[in-house]
Motif scaffolding. Structure first.
Motif, PDB file in Angstrom:
ATOM      1  N   UNK A 143      22.081  83.145  73.298  1.00 27.76           N
ATOM      2  CA  UNK A 143      22.134  83.378  74.726  1.00 27.76           C
ATOM      3  C   UNK A 143      23.323  82.653  75.331  1.00 27.76           C
ATOM      4  N   UNK A 144      23.547  82.833  76.614  1.00 28.66           N
ATOM      5  CA  UNK A 144      24.698  82.198  77.264  1.00 28.66           C
ATOM      6  C   UNK A 144      24.517  80.688  77.402  1.00 28.66           C
ATOM      7  N   UNK A 145      25.601  79.970  77.469  1.00 28.86           N
ATOM      8  CA  UNK A 145      25.529  78.512  77.596  1.00 28.86           C
ATOM      9  C   UNK A 145      24.823  78.094  78.872  1.00 28.86           C
ATOM     10  N   UNK A 146      24.893  78.888  79.904  1.00 29.82           N
ATOM     11  CA  UNK A 146      24.224  78.527  81.147  1.00 29.82           C
ATOM     12  C   UNK A 146      22.815  79.065  81.274  1.00 29.82           C
ATOM     13  N   UNK A 147      22.187  79.374  80.164  1.00 27.97           N
ATOM     14  CA  UNK A 147      20.850  79.971  80.183  1.00 27.97           C
ATOM     15  C   UNK A 147      19.897  79.170  81.061  1.00 27.97           C
ATOM     16  N   UNK A 148      19.901  77.852  80.927  1.00 30.05           N
ATOM     17  CA  UNK A 148      19.077  76.984  81.776  1.00 30.05           C
ATOM     18  C   UNK A 148      19.861  76.444  82.967  1.00 30.05           C
ATOM     19  N   UNK A 149      21.088  76.000  82.726  1.00 30.73           N
ATOM     20  CA  UNK A 149      21.831  75.264  83.756  1.00 30.73           C
ATOM     21  C   UNK A 149      22.385  76.167  84.851  1.00 30.73           C
ATOM     22  N   UNK A 150      22.534  77.466  84.577  1.00 27.86           N
ATOM     23  CA  UNK A 150      22.913  78.440  85.599  1.00 27.86           C
ATOM     24  C   UNK A 150      21.804  79.475  85.748  1.00 27.86           C
ATOM     25  N   UNK A 151      20.598  79.010  85.853  1.00 24.13           N
ATOM     26  CA  UNK A 151      19.398  79.849  85.819  1.00 24.13           C
ATOM     27  C   UNK A 151      19.464  81.015  86.791  1.00 24.13           C
ATOM     28  N   UNK A 152      19.958  80.794  87.994  1.00 28.88           N
ATOM     29  CA  UNK A 152      19.979  81.848  89.006  1.00 28.88           C
ATOM     30  C   UNK A 152      20.994  82.943  88.698  1.00 28.88           C
ATOM     31  N   UNK A 153      21.944  82.655  87.779  1.00 27.21           N
ATOM     32  CA  UNK A 153      23.000  83.624  87.481  1.00 27.21           C
ATOM     33  C   UNK A 153      22.804  84.342  86.146  1.00 27.21           C
ATOM     34  N   UNK A 154      21.934  83.825  85.282  1.00 28.34           N
ATOM     35  CA  UNK A 154      21.846  84.342  83.916  1.00 28.34           C
ATOM     36  C   UNK A 154      20.600  85.178  83.665  1.00 28.34           C
ATOM     37  N   UNK A 155      19.964  85.664  84.715  1.00 29.22           N
ATOM     38  CA  UNK A 155      18.691  86.353  84.516  1.00 29.22           C
ATOM     39  C   UNK A 155      18.845  87.664  83.752  1.00 29.22           C
ATOM     40  N   UNK A 156      20.043  88.243  83.715  1.00 25.60           N
ATOM     41  CA  UNK A 156      20.223  89.494  82.976  1.00 25.60           C
ATOM     42  C   UNK A 156      20.027  89.307  81.480  1.00 25.60           C
ATOM     43  N   UNK A 157      19.994  88.055  81.010  1.00 26.10           N
ATOM     44  CA  UNK A 157      19.770  87.784  79.584  1.00 26.10           C
ATOM     45  C   UNK A 157      18.331  87.391  79.297  1.00 26.10           C
ATOM     46  N   UNK A 158      17.467  87.372  80.313  1.00 26.43           N
ATOM     47  CA  UNK A 158      16.167  86.739  80.106  1.00 26.43           C
ATOM     48  C   UNK A 158      15.031  87.703  79.769  1.00 26.43           C
ATOM     49  N   UNK A 159      15.321  88.966  79.503  1.00 28.42           N
ATOM     50  CA  UNK A 159      14.305  89.815  78.889  1.00 28.42           C
ATOM     51  C   UNK A 159      14.361  89.720  77.368  1.00 28.42           C
ATOM     52  N   UNK A 160      15.389  89.049  76.843  1.00 30.12           N
ATOM     53  CA  UNK A 160      15.642  89.049  75.400  1.00 30.12           C
ATOM     54  C   UNK A 160      14.491  88.457  74.600  1.00 30.12           C
ATOM     55  N   UNK A 161      14.027  87.267  74.980  1.00 34.64           N
ATOM     56  CA  UNK A 161      12.956  86.640  74.209  1.00 34.64           C
ATOM     57  C   UNK A 161      11.656  87.423  74.328  1.00 34.64           C
ATOM     58  N   UNK A 162      11.419  88.010  75.488  1.00 30.31           N
ATOM     59  CA  UNK A 162      10.226  88.844  75.640  1.00 30.31           C
ATOM     60  C   UNK A 162      10.300  90.067  74.726  1.00 30.31           C
ATOM     61  N   UNK A 163      11.479  90.642  74.609  1.00 28.74           N
ATOM     62  CA  UNK A 163      11.698  91.773  73.704  1.00 28.74           C
ATOM     63  C   UNK A 163      11.424  91.352  72.260  1.00 28.74           C
ATOM     64  N   UNK A 164      12.046  90.264  71.824  1.00 27.87           N
ATOM     65  CA  UNK A 164      11.906  89.868  70.422  1.00 27.87           C
ATOM     66  C   UNK A 164      10.474  89.421  70.100  1.00 27.87           C
ATOM     67  N   UNK A 165       9.825  88.769  71.034  1.00 28.84           N
ATOM     68  CA  UNK A 165       8.442  88.332  70.812  1.00 28.84           C
ATOM     69  C   UNK A 165       7.530  89.544  70.632  1.00 28.84           C
ATOM     70  N   UNK A 166       7.750  90.576  71.438  1.00 27.04           N
ATOM     71  CA  UNK A 166       6.961  91.797  71.321  1.00 27.04           C
ATOM     72  C   UNK A 166       7.089  92.410  69.935  1.00 27.04           C
ATOM     73  N   UNK A 167       8.241  92.234  69.300  1.00 23.76           N
ATOM     74  CA  UNK A 167       8.440  92.805  67.970  1.00 23.76           C
ATOM     75  C   UNK A 167       7.476  92.234  66.927  1.00 23.76           C
ATOM     76  N   UNK A 168       6.905  91.067  67.176  1.00 22.42           N
ATOM     77  CA  UNK A 168       5.929  90.560  66.223  1.00 22.42           C
ATOM     78  C   UNK A 168       4.753  91.527  66.107  1.00 22.42           C
ATOM     79  N   UNK A 169       4.441  92.218  67.214  1.00 26.54           N
ATOM     80  CA  UNK A 169       3.387  93.232  67.230  1.00 26.54           C
ATOM     81  C   UNK A 169       3.962  94.617  66.932  1.00 26.54           C
ATOM     82  N   UNK A 170       5.008  94.966  67.644  1.00 25.75           N
ATOM     83  CA  UNK A 170       5.610  96.300  67.555  1.00 25.75           C
ATOM     84  C   UNK A 170       6.886  96.229  66.734  1.00 25.75           C
ATOM     85  N   UNK A 171       6.791  96.574  65.471  1.00 27.70           N
ATOM     86  CA  UNK A 171       7.965  96.560  64.603  1.00 27.70           C
ATOM     87  C   UNK A 171       7.726  95.775  63.338  1.00 27.70           C
TER      88      UNK A 171
END
Length: 621
Positions: free
Chosen positions: A280-308
């Motif tokens: 993920x981007x270096x500002x994932x936590x420190x620029x939280x208000x700007x990096x939300x476009x990257x924050x579906x990623x973990x939800x996507x990958x976690x879902x793969x434990x069930x689907x995939x």
């Protein structure tokens, strides 16, 4: 014509016998070299007679959906029997196979080689940097042909740079100095359990007190990037809770998110049964208000434990890592996962509802304007991992790419809202997810399915002609994307000159400026056009990707200059927009006739209709 050589032994569901010992040295950060030593037991029957033992380098890595094994980085192979070198021979057809003539009486082979990983992105994905590394066991191991990989046991040791910490779904039984000894596991489990290690590392418990632990393992280029707030950690904990409420089960004995916050390690987003493998981007936590476009990623990958990983299309299951896979069901494997990635991100608070709605607007616009859908149906894009392997495409909007991800997401929104409508709000795709992916709680055994199984499961939730519903959206070409789900949800796709907040975040993360819905191109770093939309005003004028945008109407390019030019050209009598482009060693000026102004996609509420999206995105309790 010469006959083909003897084939590589096919995999059989029998025990290999003995445990392979694998030792990997990952300390040569300067040269980006991982050194490997394997001790491979020789089956008793082969030891008694001597003969050929075929060793395979993994090529079909689960989750990549294509033969992406890094065979080009493999080097220095030496095989010894009883301390004496053996002259191995590479198979001339299956070039990832190495035939080893085992002398009679040999009970084990010593195998050594190196992974010569990229030293720069120009050579491939960088997996070693001064601050972190990514060990993918498939890249640093050979395995014997003739067996299901689940029937081959491996005990792996890893030597890390001094003082580094690591995260992985593997569990260790000891350490000596900087060398970690992991518990023996089947080879398929080893390959499905990559490792991140780093100089700057943080481990966060995402399920405090739970019987089945879930951990967020972070590595970063700089220690400051690890500074997550309590609220940010809370959103990640809520992801675990919301997924549990959705699926009503788990298919792991522990789960480890692996997340690298980096500008240096190569980007990756790969799913595993008991872990993710993401950057993920270096500002994932420190620029939280700007990096939300990257924050579906973990939800996507976690879902793969069930689907995939647990439920998997039958033609994506293979007995080993050199058997070709077929991706006909990727519109479920990836498409529905993409849907739940957005939904769970909203339910957990990783993204706000408004941010997800803006993200869905961009998806709707992208696929509604994709000209390639007029000749290539969505089902055919499931072949793209093998056809294109994510290589750059000259005209992606015409050729189409892996559209089963996000157009698949639209199909599942369509299905969700239809179930809600037909059932009078009593049932939804949540019920399907629990029914289809939530079976056999605690089981790690992959459960395969076909199209008929999927249709039956949908009918179990809500009777309907689901087979026709799905095949129409999968097999037919069309001029527009499947947007009925938005209409049922109480929304319509519209365009305004107001920037879409999700796109703004995405542009900042990717360092691009997106004018796809106006003049028809995306501008990347240095003014390079990274995409030109087929049929757009720019395309009609002769603009192509990879040209460098130097000036707009005689003024040096920057995004603000181009936005002003597009706005000024809204007058139907205005002159065309003059673009000065550098194409190789040539400079050309191209006039783009466009008078539609800035256009950004949004979802607007349909007056007098219920807001189903609000209900879909709301957290469960």
């Amino acid at each position: 014509m010469l006959p083909l050589p003897d084939s590589v032994p096919p995999p059989r569901d029998v025990a290999f016998g003995g445990t392979i010992r694998l030792a990997v040295d990952a300390t040569d950060l300067a040269r980006h070299i991982l050194s490997v030593h394997e001790t491979v037991p020789v089956p008793a029957s082969l030891a008694a007679s001597g003969g050929d033992l075929t060793l395979l380098y993994p090529m079909w890595v689960p989750g990549d959906h294509s033969p992406t094994g890094t065979l080009d980085q493999f080097g220095g192979l030496v095989v010894k029997a009883g301390g004496v070198p053996v002259d191995w021979v590479r198979d001339s057809v299956t070039v990832s196979a190495f035939h080893v003539p085992v002398p009679k009486g040999t009970h084990e082979l010593d195998v050594s080689f190196q992974l010569l990983s990229p030293v720069s992105p120009a050579e491939g994905r960088v997996v070693m940097t001064p601050a972190m590394l990514n060990v993918q066991w498939n890249a640093v191991s050979l395995y014997p042909a003739g067996y299901f990989t689940r029937r081959i046991d491996v005990q792996a040791d890893l030597r890390l740079p001094h003082g580094w910490q690591y995260g992985t779904a593997l569990r260790a039984h000891g350490a000596q100095g900087d060398t970690v000894a992991f518990d023996p596991v089947p080879y398929n489990t080893l390959v499905d359990s990559p490792l991140f290690a780093g100089r700057y590392f943080r481990r966060i418990d995402l399920a405090p007190g739970a019987a089945v632990p879930v951990t967020l393992n972070l590595v970063a280029d700089k220690p400051a990037e690890l500074a997550a707030t309590d609220a940010q950690i809370g959103a990640h904990r809520a992801l675990v809770a919301q997924a549990g409420l959705l699926y009503g089960s788990h298919h792991y004995d522990h789960y480890d998110f692996l997340l690298a916050l980096t500008d240096e390690l190569g980007g990756i987003g790969l799913e595993h049964h008991r872990s993710s493998e993401n950057s993920g981007p270096r500002g994932y936590f420190t620029d939280w208000d700007k990096t939300f476009a990257a924050r579906d990623l973990l939800a996507h990958e976690y879902t793969h434990s069930w689907n995939g990983k647990y439920r998997r299309p039958a033609d994506l299951w293979a007995p080993n890592f050199n058997t070709p896979q077929r991706g006909s069901g990727l519109w479920v494997y990836e498409g529905q996962t993409q849907y739940w990635g957005y939904v769970l991100a909203a339910r957990a608070g990783l993204m706000t509802q408004a941010q997800v709605i803006d993200a869905l607007a961009e998806v709707a616009a992208l696929y509604d304007t994709r000209r390639g859908r007029t000749w290539r149906p969505l089902q055919d894009t499931t072949n793209d991992p093998v056809i294109a392997r994510r290589a750059p495409l000259s005209w992606r909007s015409w050729q189409r790419s892996e559209d089963y991800y996000s157009e698949g997401q639209l199909v599942w929104l369509d299905a969700d809202t239809l179930i809600r409508q037909l059932s009078g709000g009593k049932r939804s795709l949540d019920d399907f997810a629990r029914h289809f992916f939530g079976t056999h709680d605690g089981s790690f055994v992959t459960s395969t399915y076909g199209f008929a199984d999927l249709v039956q499961a949908l009918n179990d939730i809500q009777p309907y002609d689901w087979a026709s519903f799905l095949r129409r959206r999968l097999d037919r070409t069309s001029t527009h994307a499947p947007l009925d789900g938005f209409t049922r949800a109480g929304y319509r796709l519209a365009y305004t000159d107001r920037p879409n907040d999700f796109m703004t975040s995405y542009e900042a993360l990717r360092h691009v400026a997106d004018f796809s819905y106006s003049v028809g191109f995306v501008v990347g770093k240095g003014g390079t056009l990274s995409n030109v939309e087929w049929g757009s005003p720019a395309w009609q004028a002769g603009v192509t990707r990879d040209a460098q945008l130097v000036a707009v109407n005689g003024e040096a390019y920057d995004p603000a200059v181009l936005k002003d030019a597009i706005t000024e050209a809204r007058d139907p009598h205005a002159a065309p927009i003059a673009l000065l482009l550098k194409e190789g060693d040539r400079y050309v000026t191209i006039a783009v006739s466009y008078h539609g102004g800035l256009r950004y996609p949004h979802l607007e509420r349909l007056p007098g209709t219920p807001d189903l999206l609000a209900g879909i995105l709301a957290p469960r309790h």
